[in-house]
Design a protein around this motif. Structure first.
Motif, PDB file in Angstrom:
ATOM      1  N   ALA A 140      91.641  25.376  79.518  1.00 29.49           N
ATOM      2  CA  ALA A 140      90.581  24.396  79.278  1.00 29.49           C
ATOM      3  C   ALA A 140      90.003  24.679  77.905  1.00 29.49           C
ATOM      4  CB  ALA A 140      89.501  24.495  80.349  1.00 29.49           C
ATOM      5  N   PHE A 141      89.794  23.613  77.133  1.00 24.78           N
ATOM      6  CA  PHE A 141      89.258  23.741  75.780  1.00 24.78           C
ATOM      7  C   PHE A 141      87.904  23.050  75.730  1.00 24.78           C
ATOM      8  CE2 PHE A 141      93.831  23.941  75.553  1.00 24.78           C
ATOM      9  CZ  PHE A 141      94.043  25.064  74.781  1.00 24.78           C
ATOM     10  N   VAL A 142      86.881  23.788  75.330  1.00 24.75           N
ATOM     11  CA  VAL A 142      85.499  23.311  75.377  1.00 24.75           C
ATOM     12  C   VAL A 142      84.879  23.418  73.990  1.00 24.75           C
ATOM     13  CG1 VAL A 142      83.213  23.761  76.391  1.00 24.75           C
ATOM     14  CG2 VAL A 142      85.289  24.080  77.780  1.00 24.75           C
ATOM     15  N   GLN A 143      84.160  22.369  73.578  1.00 27.51           N
ATOM     16  CA  GLN A 143      83.426  22.458  72.314  1.00 27.51           C
ATOM     17  C   GLN A 143      82.325  23.506  72.466  1.00 27.51           C
ATOM     18  OE1 GLN A 143      82.122  18.793  70.512  1.00 27.51           O
ATOM     19  NE2 GLN A 143      83.872  17.688  71.350  1.00 27.51           N
ATOM     20  N   PRO A 144      82.124  24.348  71.442  1.00 30.61           N
ATOM     21  CA  PRO A 144      81.157  25.442  71.560  1.00 30.61           C
ATOM     22  C   PRO A 144      79.752  25.019  71.986  1.00 30.61           C
ATOM     23  CG  PRO A 144      82.519  25.764  69.637  1.00 30.61           C
ATOM     24  CD  PRO A 144      82.877  24.398  70.183  1.00 30.61           C
ATOM     25  N   GLY A 145      79.297  23.840  71.624  1.00 30.72           N
ATOM     26  CA  GLY A 145      77.953  23.409  72.003  1.00 30.72           C
ATOM     27  C   GLY A 145      77.829  22.841  73.405  1.00 30.72           C
ATOM     28  N   ASN A 146      78.943  22.754  74.135  1.00 30.62           N
ATOM     29  CA  ASN A 146      78.932  22.154  75.469  1.00 30.62           C
ATOM     30  C   ASN A 146      78.635  23.229  76.518  1.00 30.62           C
ATOM     31  OD1 ASN A 146      79.337  20.694  77.797  1.00 30.62           O
ATOM     32  ND2 ASN A 146      81.251  19.754  77.121  1.00 30.62           N
ATOM     33  N   THR A 170      87.996  15.700  64.687  1.00 34.14           N
ATOM     34  CA  THR A 170      87.169  14.692  65.328  1.00 34.14           C
ATOM     35  C   THR A 170      86.664  13.711  64.269  1.00 34.14           C
ATOM     36  OG1 THR A 170      85.074  15.864  65.016  1.00 34.14           O
ATOM     37  CG2 THR A 170      86.397  16.488  66.939  1.00 34.14           C
ATOM     38  N   SER A 171      85.898  12.731  64.712  1.00 37.50           N
ATOM     39  CA  SER A 171      85.348  11.744  63.778  1.00 37.50           C
ATOM     40  C   SER A 171      84.382  12.376  62.783  1.00 37.50           C
ATOM     41  CB  SER A 171      84.645  10.626  64.547  1.00 37.50           C
ATOM     42  OG  SER A 171      83.592  11.162  65.319  1.00 37.50           O
ATOM     43  N   THR A 172      83.873  13.577  63.111  1.00 36.03           N
ATOM     44  CA  THR A 172      82.946  14.263  62.203  1.00 36.03           C
ATOM     45  C   THR A 172      83.603  15.431  61.470  1.00 36.03           C
ATOM     46  OG1 THR A 172      82.161  15.659  64.022  1.00 36.03           O
ATOM     47  CG2 THR A 172      80.931  13.618  63.588  1.00 36.03           C
ATOM     48  N   GLY A 173      84.915  15.559  61.596  1.00 39.86           N
ATOM     49  CA  GLY A 173      85.628  16.636  60.913  1.00 39.86           C
ATOM     50  C   GLY A 173      86.285  17.582  61.906  1.00 39.86           C
ATOM     51  N   TYR A 174      86.670  18.753  61.423  1.00 41.10           N
ATOM     52  CA  TYR A 174      87.323  19.735  62.285  1.00 41.10           C
ATOM     53  C   TYR A 174      86.298  20.408  63.202  1.00 41.10           C
ATOM     54  CZ  TYR A 174      91.473  19.151  59.459  1.00 41.10           C
ATOM     55  OH  TYR A 174      92.563  18.617  58.834  1.00 41.10           O
ATOM     56  N   ALA A 175      86.745  20.694  64.427  1.00 45.71           N
ATOM     57  CA  ALA A 175      85.850  21.298  65.415  1.00 45.71           C
ATOM     58  C   ALA A 175      86.536  22.478  66.081  1.00 45.71           C
ATOM     59  CB  ALA A 175      85.451  20.267  66.465  1.00 45.71           C
ATOM     60  N   ASP A 176      85.760  23.527  66.329  1.00 48.66           N
ATOM     61  CA  ASP A 176      86.254  24.691  67.062  1.00 48.66           C
ATOM     62  C   ASP A 176      86.399  24.332  68.542  1.00 48.66           C
ATOM     63  OD1 ASP A 176      85.970  26.041  64.668  1.00 48.66           O
ATOM     64  OD2 ASP A 176      84.211  27.185  65.305  1.00 48.66           O
ATOM     65  N   ALA A 177      87.123  25.166  69.272  1.00 50.75           N
ATOM     66  CA  ALA A 177      87.240  25.014  70.725  1.00 50.75           C
ATOM     67  C   ALA A 177      87.193  26.393  71.368  1.00 50.75           C
ATOM     68  CB  ALA A 177      88.539  24.313  71.091  1.00 50.75           C
ATOM     69  N   VAL A 178      86.396  26.509  72.409  1.00 58.28           N
ATOM     70  CA  VAL A 178      86.375  27.727  73.220  1.00 58.28           C
ATOM     71  C   VAL A 178      87.481  27.565  74.256  1.00 58.28           C
ATOM     72  CG1 VAL A 178      85.021  29.206  74.742  1.00 58.28           C
ATOM     73  CG2 VAL A 178      83.884  27.935  72.899  1.00 58.28           C
ATOM     74  N   VAL A 179      88.377  28.535  74.335  1.00 60.14           N
ATOM     75  CA  VAL A 179      89.499  28.423  75.268  1.00 60.14           C
ATOM     76  C   VAL A 179      89.231  29.272  76.507  1.00 60.14           C
ATOM     77  CG1 VAL A 179      90.868  30.214  74.104  1.00 60.14           C
ATOM     78  CG2 VAL A 179      92.003  28.530  75.533  1.00 60.14           C
ATOM     79  N   PHE A 180      89.447  28.649  77.654  1.00 69.04           N
ATOM     80  CA  PHE A 180      89.334  29.300  78.963  1.00 69.04           C
ATOM     81  C   PHE A 180      90.694  29.219  79.636  1.00 69.04           C
ATOM     82  CE2 PHE A 180      85.020  28.077  78.056  1.00 69.04           C
ATOM     83  CZ  PHE A 180      84.245  29.079  78.620  1.00 69.04           C
ATOM     84  N   SER A 181      90.968  30.151  80.549  1.00 65.04           N
ATOM     85  CA  SER A 181      92.218  30.077  81.296  1.00 65.04           C
ATOM     86  C   SER A 181      92.022  30.573  82.720  1.00 65.04           C
ATOM     87  CB  SER A 181      93.309  30.906  80.621  1.00 65.04           C
ATOM     88  OG  SER A 181      93.013  32.285  80.733  1.00 65.04           O
ATOM     89  N   MET A 182      92.853  30.010  83.584  1.00 63.70           N
ATOM     90  CA  MET A 182      92.976  30.473  84.966  1.00 63.70           C
ATOM     91  C   MET A 182      94.457  30.728  85.188  1.00 63.70           C
ATOM     92  SD  MET A 182      91.691  31.065  88.080  1.00 63.70           S
ATOM     93  CE  MET A 182      90.113  30.234  88.151  1.00 63.70           C
ATOM     94  N   LEU A 183      94.812  31.954  85.564  1.00 65.38           N
ATOM     95  CA  LEU A 183      96.193  32.282  85.891  1.00 65.38           C
ATOM     96  C   LEU A 183      96.405  32.129  87.392  1.00 65.38           C
ATOM     97  CD1 LEU A 183      96.749  35.513  83.756  1.00 65.38           C
ATOM     98  CD2 LEU A 183      97.184  33.122  83.116  1.00 65.38           C
ATOM     99  N   LYS A 184      97.632  31.877  87.777  1.00 61.49           N
ATOM    100  CA  LYS A 184      97.926  31.722  89.206  1.00 61.49           C
ATOM    101  C   LYS A 184      97.517  32.974  89.983  1.00 61.49           C
ATOM    102  CE  LYS A 184     101.404  30.413  92.544  1.00 61.49           C
ATOM    103  NZ  LYS A 184     102.798  29.985  92.772  1.00 61.49           N
ATOM    104  N   ARG A 185      97.771  34.155  89.410  1.00 63.77           N
ATOM    105  CA  ARG A 185      97.403  35.384  90.122  1.00 63.77           C
ATOM    106  C   ARG A 185      95.887  35.503  90.283  1.00 63.77           C
ATOM    107  NH1 ARG A 185      99.242  39.072  85.173  1.00 63.77           N
ATOM    108  NH2 ARG A 185      97.265  39.085  84.071  1.00 63.77           N
ATOM    109  N   ASP A 186      95.121  35.034  89.277  1.00 62.67           N
ATOM    110  CA  ASP A 186      93.656  35.030  89.393  1.00 62.67           C
ATOM    111  C   ASP A 186      93.216  34.091  90.509  1.00 62.67           C
ATOM    112  OD1 ASP A 186      93.668  36.646  87.104  1.00 62.67           O
ATOM    113  OD2 ASP A 186      93.345  34.929  85.765  1.00 62.67           O
ATOM    114  N   TRP A 187      93.834  32.906  90.529  1.00 65.88           N
ATOM    115  CA  TRP A 187      93.495  31.912  91.550  1.00 65.88           C
ATOM    116  C   TRP A 187      93.850  32.423  92.943  1.00 65.88           C
ATOM    117  CZ3 TRP A 187      96.394  28.718  94.894  1.00 65.88           C
ATOM    118  CH2 TRP A 187      95.683  27.657  95.457  1.00 65.88           C
ATOM    119  N   ASN A 188      95.034  33.036  93.069  1.00 70.88           N
ATOM    120  CA  ASN A 188      95.430  33.613  94.356  1.00 70.88           C
ATOM    121  C   ASN A 188      94.449  34.690  94.792  1.00 70.88           C
ATOM    122  OD1 ASN A 188      97.710  32.027  94.708  1.00 70.88           O
ATOM    123  ND2 ASN A 188      99.091  33.514  93.785  1.00 70.88           N
ATOM    124  N   HIS A 189      94.031  35.525  93.849  1.00 67.81           N
ATOM    125  CA  HIS A 189      93.073  36.592  94.171  1.00 67.81           C
ATOM    126  C   HIS A 189      91.761  35.991  94.677  1.00 67.81           C
ATOM    127  CE1 HIS A 189      91.122  40.480  93.992  1.00 67.81           C
ATOM    128  NE2 HIS A 189      90.145  39.932  93.301  1.00 67.81           N
TER     129      HIS A 189
END
Length: 195
Positions: A140-146, A170-189
């Motif tokens: 999941a990619f999230v804008q830092p201000g969200n 974006t329409s206002t220029g380049y934007a950073d993204a905070v990256v999140f992840s869920m692995l299958k093993r995490d979900w299983n746990h």
């Protein structure tokens, strides 16, 4: 790995206690126009401007076509019993062979936020992604201000991996993204399962 999952345009229905994930149709255009044109909902999305139900219907048709091309799997989020569609969620740009990963994206009408509907929808989508599609990783990619989205993914148990600098244009220029992840093993746990 078993045979690689193929959507082939089929968007399966997934039922929870309070929401049902299903294929969006042209009949949902008015509900999705309310969601997609809501300033609070649009604030952190790259949605095109929408002024009429026809605009929403065109986006619905495009999203459904992407499932036929194996590029996305997008569900409408319907409130159980009411028929009202309050948003959408799904997997964008999944890659199976060689990576077994996909990107989760979502949006929800502002009057339905903070009530647990998206949590239930995301759980249904994750279960499908890991059990039926055979994904190993959901990103999941999230804008830092969200801040709401950051809290949402943290509550779901996603791991914050870092910031991708100037990841999107974006329409206002380049934007950073905070990256999140869920692995299958995490979900299983989290589910108390093995594997």
């Amino acid at each position: 790995m078993d045979a690689v999952y193929a959507c082939e345009g089929h968007i399966p229905e997934l039922a929870g206690d309070r929401v049902r994930l299903r294929r969006l149709t042209e009949d949902d255009a008015a509900d999705m126009l309310r969601c997609w044109s809501d300033p609070d909902t649009r604030k952190f999305t790259a949605l095109p401007a929408m002024h009429a139900a026809a605009d929403a219907a065109a986006l619905i048709a495009w999203l459904n076509a992407m499932s036929e091309e194996e590029d996305a799997l997008r569900w409408g989020i319907e409130l159980t019993g009411s028929g009202r569609v309050i948003g959408s969620c799904g997997l964008n740009q999944w890659q199976l062979a060689g990576a077994y990963r996909g990107e989760f994206g979502c949006e929800l009408a502002s009057d339905c936020q903070g009530k647990g509907f998206m949590t239930e929808a995301a759980e249904l989508a994750m279960r499908f992604a890991f059990q039926e599609m055979g994904l190993n990783r959901i990103e999941a990619f999230v804008q830092p201000g969200n801040a709401r989205a950051v809290r949402f993914f943290e509550r779901l148990g996603y791991t914050r991996e870092g910031v991708l600098r100037e990841y999107r244009h974006t329409s206002t220029g380049y934007a950073d993204a905070v990256v999140f992840s869920m692995l299958k093993r995490d979900w299983n746990h989290r589910k108390g399962e093995v594997g």
